[in-house]
Design a protein around this motif. Structure first.
Motif: not given
Length: 429
Positions: A51-59
């Motif tokens: 979840l953290k990885a996908i949030d970071r990609a979106e940011d």
């Protein structure tokens, strides 16, 4: 792919989808992110890391986080192309040297094992990790196969030799029978009996340690044994690690660790007890925190040096010097936090392999032969390494059956002795 590689930082970049329709790269990327999130929801994927990885990609896509590419462009714009890249190169070189002991993707394993694995890879040896937590390996090359645990536990040593080295009472008897000097002392199986003998040792410099120990665990040294309460605390501490302990004379001199493989001394280190150097501003507690920031220091034998702790043992040793953690040492003043010099308790390692008199290396080999071992880490107290050994200027205080190799490969000061390479030779690779 080519368009994204060359023009991906353009905010108005368009790509064509499989139907030939132009799509804004930002919108298309966010759509992919949402599709991934739907997969997560459908299969109940709730891993924090995912979840953290996908949030970071979106940011990154939205522009809330600066990409590496944008950072480099900004650096070039402000400093110039060559100066910006030279600055980065120097930084990466420094970072690389600070962590050159790390074997990437295996940092969770103990450092000695990582070093052996790196050497094995260079020689084309296949590595199978049998038990990652226990650092248990299978090494294979052609028809040759060996099992190794924690880098120095191998099939070459017999079980009895390991038990001999683990048992400090038996070790002393065997070495003494072979005319090798060891510290004098008494053996206790009850804390009350040991405490009753306080007056036998009062005013003497003594070492208190568990009968079965390794890595310096449970060992304390009293340089001025006048306080009964401190003596009792040290006795209780040693008994907390074993059902029997030894109280021995403290042998004057400096402590040296010899790494002995078969009939060869491959490395000699002087281990300096945990210490801090004053700057006239910070107190001892603050200096410990500062020294622990060194990239060489960590926890759990995964770095060349261990972090210095400030526990009961360290505070007792400071109290013996009429100091406490709030004391501010003068600039250049060195304060020791322990008497024992084990790397595992925050000590520093300095290589002395080429400087020590050969007579001590000969004694180390004789001691290893006495317990019929093939690999050992031998601790010896020596008064003057430049003078030949005699019956009064040295004593062997311990033989270790599972000696660390990283302290010889990456000493605090000195030469890399490449023990990992020698071990592979020893194993037949």
């Amino acid at each position: 792919h080519e368009k994204v590689s060359l023009q991906g930082l353009k905010p108005d970049l368009f790509l064509k989808d499989k139907h030939g329709n132009p799509r804004a790269i930002k919108d298309w990327s966010l759509e992919v992110i949402q599709r991934i999130r739907k997969v997560f929801d459908k299969y109940n994927i709730s891993s924090k890391d995912y979840l953290k990885a996908i949030d970071r990609a979106e940011d990154f896509i939205k522009g809330d986080l600066e990409t590496v590419g944008k950072k480099i462009i900004n650096e070039i714009s402000s400093k110039g192309f060559i100066p910006a890249h030279l600055e980065l190169a120097h930084k990466y070189l420094k970072d690389s040297k600070a962590k050159d002991y790390v074997f990437s993707s295996f940092q969770d394993m103990e450092l000695s094992t990582q070093l052996l694995m790196r050497a094995a890879v260079r020689r084309g040896v296949t590595i199978n990790i049998l038990d990652r937590k226990e650092n248990f390996l299978e090494l294979v090359k052609g028809d040759k196969k060996e099992y190794v645990c924690q880098a120095t536990k191998t099939s070459k040593d017999n079980y009895v030799s390991i038990l001999l080295m683990e048992n400090k009472v038996v070790t002393k008897e065997i070495l003494s029978d072979n005319n090798i000097r060891v510290p004098k002392g008494n053996y206790y199986t009850a804390s009350n009996t040991a405490k009753q003998d306080f007056y036998l040792f009062k005013g003497k410099q003594i070492v208190v340690k568990p009968k079965l120990t390794n890595f310096g665990i449970g060992i304390n040294i009293l340089k001025e044994n006048y306080d009964y309460n401190t003596f009792c605390k040290v006795i209780d501490f040693a008994f907390s690690y074993d059902s029997s302990i030894l109280i021995e004379e403290f042998v004057e001199g400096h402590e040296y660790r010899f790494f002995v493989l078969e009939d060869n001394v491959l490395g000699v280190l002087r281990r300096i007890p945990a210490n801090v150097d004053g700057d006239g501003v910070r107190n001892i507690e603050e200096l410990i925190k500062l020294k622990n920031q060194d990239s060489l220091r960590g926890k759990g034998y995964k770095t060349p040096l261990e972090k210095i702790t400030l526990g009961e043992v360290e505070e007792m040793f400071l109290a013996q010097q009429d100091l406490n953690k709030h004391y501010v040492p003068e600039r250049g003043e060195r304060v020791f936090l322990r008497e024992n010099s084990n790397i595992s308790t925050g000590g520093d390692s300095v290589d002395y392999t080429d400087m020590i008199h050969p007579s001590y290396k000969k004694i180390a080999v004789e001691a290893m032969r006495a317990v019929k071992a093939k690999v050992t880490g031998l601790d010896m107290m020596i008064q003057d390494i430049n003078k030949p050994a005699n019956n009064s200027n040295y004593a062997i205080i311990e033989l270790n059956f599972n000696p660390a190799i990283h302290i010889h490969c990456h000493p605090y000061k000195g030469k890399n002795r490449k023990i990992n390479e020698h071990l592979l030779d020893f194993l037949g690779f």
